[in-house]
Design a protein around this motif. Structure first.
Motif, PDB file in Angstrom:
ATOM      1  N   GLU A   1      -1.649   4.265   2.440  1.00  0.00           N
ATOM      2  CA  GLU A   1      -2.828   3.432   2.616  1.00  0.00           C
ATOM      3  C   GLU A   1      -4.091   4.283   2.547  1.00  0.00           C
ATOM      4  O   GLU A   1      -4.080   5.466   2.882  1.00  0.00           O
ATOM      5  CB  GLU A   1      -2.757   2.694   3.959  1.00  0.00           C
ATOM      6  CG  GLU A   1      -1.618   1.687   4.042  1.00  0.00           C
ATOM      7  CD  GLU A   1      -1.625   0.895   5.334  1.00  0.00           C
ATOM      8  OE1 GLU A   1      -2.641   0.974   6.060  1.00  0.00           O
ATOM      9  OE2 GLU A   1      -0.634   0.203   5.622  1.00  0.00           O
ATOM     10  N   ARG A   2      -5.167   3.650   2.112  1.00  0.00           N
ATOM     11  CA  ARG A   2      -6.450   4.341   2.008  1.00  0.00           C
ATOM     12  C   ARG A   2      -7.553   3.382   2.447  1.00  0.00           C
ATOM     13  O   ARG A   2      -7.453   2.176   2.208  1.00  0.00           O
ATOM     14  CB  ARG A   2      -6.660   4.769   0.544  1.00  0.00           C
ATOM     15  CG  ARG A   2      -7.973   5.473   0.268  1.00  0.00           C
ATOM     16  CD  ARG A   2      -8.076   5.801  -1.219  1.00  0.00           C
ATOM     17  NE  ARG A   2      -9.379   6.373  -1.542  1.00  0.00           N
ATOM     18  CZ  ARG A   2      -9.787   6.654  -2.767  1.00  0.00           C
ATOM     19  NH1 ARG A   2      -8.987   6.440  -3.788  1.00  0.00           N
ATOM     20  NH2 ARG A   2     -10.986   7.164  -2.985  1.00  0.00           N
ATOM     21  N   LYS A   3      -8.561   3.887   3.082  1.00  0.00           N
ATOM     22  CA  LYS A   3      -9.659   3.036   3.531  1.00  0.00           C
ATOM     23  C   LYS A   3     -10.356   2.391   2.333  1.00  0.00           C
ATOM     24  O   LYS A   3     -10.574   3.050   1.324  1.00  0.00           O
ATOM     25  CB  LYS A   3     -10.660   3.875   4.342  1.00  0.00           C
ATOM     26  CG  LYS A   3     -11.769   3.064   4.979  1.00  0.00           C
ATOM     27  CD  LYS A   3     -12.632   3.946   5.857  1.00  0.00           C
ATOM     28  CE  LYS A   3     -13.846   3.173   6.369  1.00  0.00           C
ATOM     29  NZ  LYS A   3     -13.473   1.965   7.152  1.00  0.00           N
ATOM     30  N   ARG A   4     -10.662   1.106   2.448  1.00  0.00           N
ATOM     31  CA  ARG A   4     -11.350   0.416   1.342  1.00  0.00           C
ATOM     32  C   ARG A   4     -12.725   1.050   1.140  1.00  0.00           C
ATOM     33  O   ARG A   4     -13.524   1.144   2.083  1.00  0.00           O
ATOM     34  CB  ARG A   4     -11.472  -1.080   1.659  1.00  0.00           C
ATOM     35  CG  ARG A   4     -12.208  -1.852   0.576  1.00  0.00           C
ATOM     36  CD  ARG A   4     -12.041  -3.345   0.695  1.00  0.00           C
ATOM     37  NE  ARG A   4     -12.961  -4.031  -0.212  1.00  0.00           N
ATOM     38  CZ  ARG A   4     -12.799  -5.262  -0.668  1.00  0.00           C
ATOM     39  NH1 ARG A   4     -11.740  -5.964  -0.312  1.00  0.00           N
ATOM     40  NH2 ARG A   4     -13.680  -5.810  -1.467  1.00  0.00           N
ATOM     41  N   PHE A   5     -12.999   1.480  -0.097  1.00  0.00           N
ATOM     42  CA  PHE A   5     -14.223   2.229  -0.398  1.00  0.00           C
ATOM     43  C   PHE A   5     -15.184   1.441  -1.290  1.00  0.00           C
ATOM     44  O   PHE A   5     -16.171   1.993  -1.780  1.00  0.00           O
ATOM     45  CB  PHE A   5     -13.864   3.568  -1.075  1.00  0.00           C
ATOM     46  CG  PHE A   5     -13.036   3.401  -2.337  1.00  0.00           C
ATOM     47  CD1 PHE A   5     -13.651   3.218  -3.571  1.00  0.00           C
ATOM     48  CD2 PHE A   5     -11.654   3.393  -2.276  1.00  0.00           C
ATOM     49  CE1 PHE A   5     -12.900   3.053  -4.730  1.00  0.00           C
ATOM     50  CE2 PHE A   5     -10.886   3.232  -3.425  1.00  0.00           C
ATOM     51  CZ  PHE A   5     -11.505   3.059  -4.655  1.00  0.00           C
ATOM     52  N   TYR A   6     -14.921   0.178  -1.511  1.00  0.00           N
ATOM     53  CA  TYR A   6     -15.745  -0.618  -2.418  1.00  0.00           C
ATOM     54  C   TYR A   6     -16.056  -1.977  -1.765  1.00  0.00           C
ATOM     55  O   TYR A   6     -15.348  -2.439  -0.866  1.00  0.00           O
ATOM     56  CB  TYR A   6     -15.015  -0.843  -3.744  1.00  0.00           C
ATOM     57  CG  TYR A   6     -13.617  -1.424  -3.568  1.00  0.00           C
ATOM     58  CD1 TYR A   6     -13.394  -2.803  -3.553  1.00  0.00           C
ATOM     59  CD2 TYR A   6     -12.517  -0.591  -3.353  1.00  0.00           C
ATOM     60  CE1 TYR A   6     -12.127  -3.329  -3.345  1.00  0.00           C
ATOM     61  CE2 TYR A   6     -11.252  -1.104  -3.151  1.00  0.00           C
ATOM     62  CZ  TYR A   6     -11.062  -2.477  -3.142  1.00  0.00           C
ATOM     63  OH  TYR A   6      -9.810  -2.990  -2.920  1.00  0.00           O
ATOM     64  N   GLN A   7     -17.113  -2.597  -2.250  1.00  0.00           N
ATOM     65  CA  GLN A   7     -17.509  -3.910  -1.739  1.00  0.00           C
ATOM     66  C   GLN A   7     -17.084  -5.026  -2.696  1.00  0.00           C
ATOM     67  O   GLN A   7     -16.478  -6.000  -2.292  1.00  0.00           O
ATOM     68  CB  GLN A   7     -19.034  -3.961  -1.536  1.00  0.00           C
ATOM     69  CG  GLN A   7     -19.551  -3.057  -0.430  1.00  0.00           C
ATOM     70  CD  GLN A   7     -19.058  -3.474   0.937  1.00  0.00           C
ATOM     71  OE1 GLN A   7     -19.031  -4.659   1.271  1.00  0.00           O
ATOM     72  NE2 GLN A   7     -18.626  -2.492   1.729  1.00  0.00           N
ATOM     73  N   ASN A   8     -17.420  -4.840  -3.960  1.00  0.00           N
ATOM     74  CA  ASN A   8     -17.209  -5.903  -4.940  1.00  0.00           C
ATOM     75  C   ASN A   8     -16.231  -5.489  -6.044  1.00  0.00           C
ATOM     76  O   ASN A   8     -16.201  -4.327  -6.455  1.00  0.00           O
ATOM     77  CB  ASN A   8     -18.548  -6.289  -5.587  1.00  0.00           C
ATOM     78  CG  ASN A   8     -19.547  -6.756  -4.558  1.00  0.00           C
ATOM     79  OD1 ASN A   8     -19.267  -7.670  -3.784  1.00  0.00           O
ATOM     80  ND2 ASN A   8     -20.713  -6.118  -4.527  1.00  0.00           N
TER      81      ASN A   8
ATOM     82  N   THR B   1      -8.136  -1.529   4.783  1.00  0.00           N
ATOM     83  CA  THR B   1      -7.389  -0.469   4.112  1.00  0.00           C
ATOM     84  C   THR B   1      -6.724  -1.022   2.863  1.00  0.00           C
ATOM     85  O   THR B   1      -6.395  -2.213   2.800  1.00  0.00           O
ATOM     86  CB  THR B   1      -6.303   0.135   5.026  1.00  0.00           C
ATOM     87  OG1 THR B   1      -5.445  -0.920   5.461  1.00  0.00           O
ATOM     88  CG2 THR B   1      -6.919   0.824   6.232  1.00  0.00           C
ATOM     89  N   ILE B   2      -6.533  -0.136   1.881  1.00  0.00           N
ATOM     90  CA  ILE B   2      -5.881  -0.535   0.626  1.00  0.00           C
ATOM     91  C   ILE B   2      -4.390  -0.275   0.773  1.00  0.00           C
ATOM     92  O   ILE B   2      -3.969   0.869   0.924  1.00  0.00           O
ATOM     93  CB  ILE B   2      -6.444   0.263  -0.566  1.00  0.00           C
ATOM     94  CG1 ILE B   2      -7.966   0.125  -0.635  1.00  0.00           C
ATOM     95  CG2 ILE B   2      -5.822  -0.224  -1.870  1.00  0.00           C
ATOM     96  CD1 ILE B   2      -8.622   1.111  -1.584  1.00  0.00           C
ATOM     97  N   LYS B   3      -3.612  -1.331   0.762  1.00  0.00           N
ATOM     98  CA  LYS B   3      -2.154  -1.201   0.865  1.00  0.00           C
ATOM     99  C   LYS B   3      -1.564  -1.233  -0.551  1.00  0.00           C
ATOM    100  O   LYS B   3      -1.282  -2.297  -1.090  1.00  0.00           O
ATOM    101  CB  LYS B   3      -1.595  -2.332   1.738  1.00  0.00           C
ATOM    102  CG  LYS B   3      -2.059  -2.267   3.197  1.00  0.00           C
ATOM    103  CD  LYS B   3      -1.484  -3.422   3.996  1.00  0.00           C
ATOM    104  CE  LYS B   3      -1.713  -3.238   5.483  1.00  0.00           C
ATOM    105  NZ  LYS B   3      -3.146  -3.235   5.851  1.00  0.00           N
TER     106      LYS B   3
END
Length: 245
Positions: free
Chosen positions: A1-8, A56-58
């Motif tokens: 998993e990685r923290k979401r780094f984008y909005q759109n 987070t990005i799964k």
């Protein structure tokens, strides 16, 4: 998993097809290739996967993205012929061709549930498949294998990656083609692929959370693979029809 780094999340059309944009950055594959897909519908589906991620990005939930990465990077470096041969090889160990003699209730269940799918496939592709209770499995005629080789050759490389993915989930070429040809639903295909396991669960009970999780995961992967095949086949079919007209 990685923290979401984008909005759109958005899609745009480039020279090689449709691209996915995370804010102002273009998505890339694990091998750093530009993430480009052949159809707008597939791009929208992939964009939806990225947009659905929360804090987070799964990555393990993003089956369409994974399939696109595999098609673009081709990490195993296989060509179309090798992909087709690998898919057809599953016929030799196809789930619905291996039958039990005991217990009688399971043997009857396999006959009632699997025979109609095998019969459909034999009629649909004009082949002989059969079934066997031998540990060696049924003797699949060479002509049957060649028919499936010819049929799979009608799909493009992207769709073939999806077909192999579905076959790997269901452990069955017959169930996979029945599903991709829209003869059965995802739920039905998954149930048929797990027939013996479901029989044992009904008889002995199940581990409360594990069974439900495994079932949902298998459905999700199978559904994603089937959708991927359809979305990858769509554009070439439309183009072919336009050229004919």
């Amino acid at each position: 998993e990685r923290k979401r780094f984008y909005q759109n999340v958005s899609i745009s059309q480039g020279e090689g097809g449709f691209e996915i944009n995370l804010d102002h950055r273009k998505l890339r594959t694990p091998q750093a290739k530009l993430f480009t897909v052949p159809s707008e519908a597939l791009a929208i589906a992939v964009a939806t996967e990225w947009d659905s991620q929360k804090d987070t990005i799964k990555f393990y939930t993003m089956h369409l993205t994974t399939l696109c990465n595999t098609a673009l990077d081709n990490p195993t470096q296989r060509n179309k012929t090798q992909l087709i041969r690998a898919a057809v090889k599953f016929l030799e160990t196809d789930t619905v061709c291996y039958r039990v003699e005991e217990p009688a209730a399971l043997a009857e269940l396999q006959k009632n549930e699997w025979d109609p799918v095998v019969a459909w496939a034999e009629k649909r592709y004009n082949v002989t498949i059969g079934s066997s209770t031998s540990i060696l499995g049924p003797n699949i005629p060479a002509s049957t294998k060649e028919t499936f080789v010819s049929h799979l050759a009608s799909y493009n490389m992207w769709a073939l990656q999806g077909i192999e993915f579905v076959i790997t989930q269901l452990k069955s070429l017959i169930l996979s083609m029945s599903l991709i040809d829209r003869h059965i639903t995802v739920e039905k295909a998954v149930l048929l692929s797990r027939l013996e396991e479901e029989y044992q669960i009904r008889r002995w009970g199940n581990v409360e959370w594990a069974h439900d999780y495994d079932l949902c995961e298998l459905r999700a992967r199978t559904a994603a693979g089937t959708l991927f095949v359809h979305l990858c086949s769509e554009s070439s079919t439309v183009k072919h029809k336009l050229l004919q007209d």
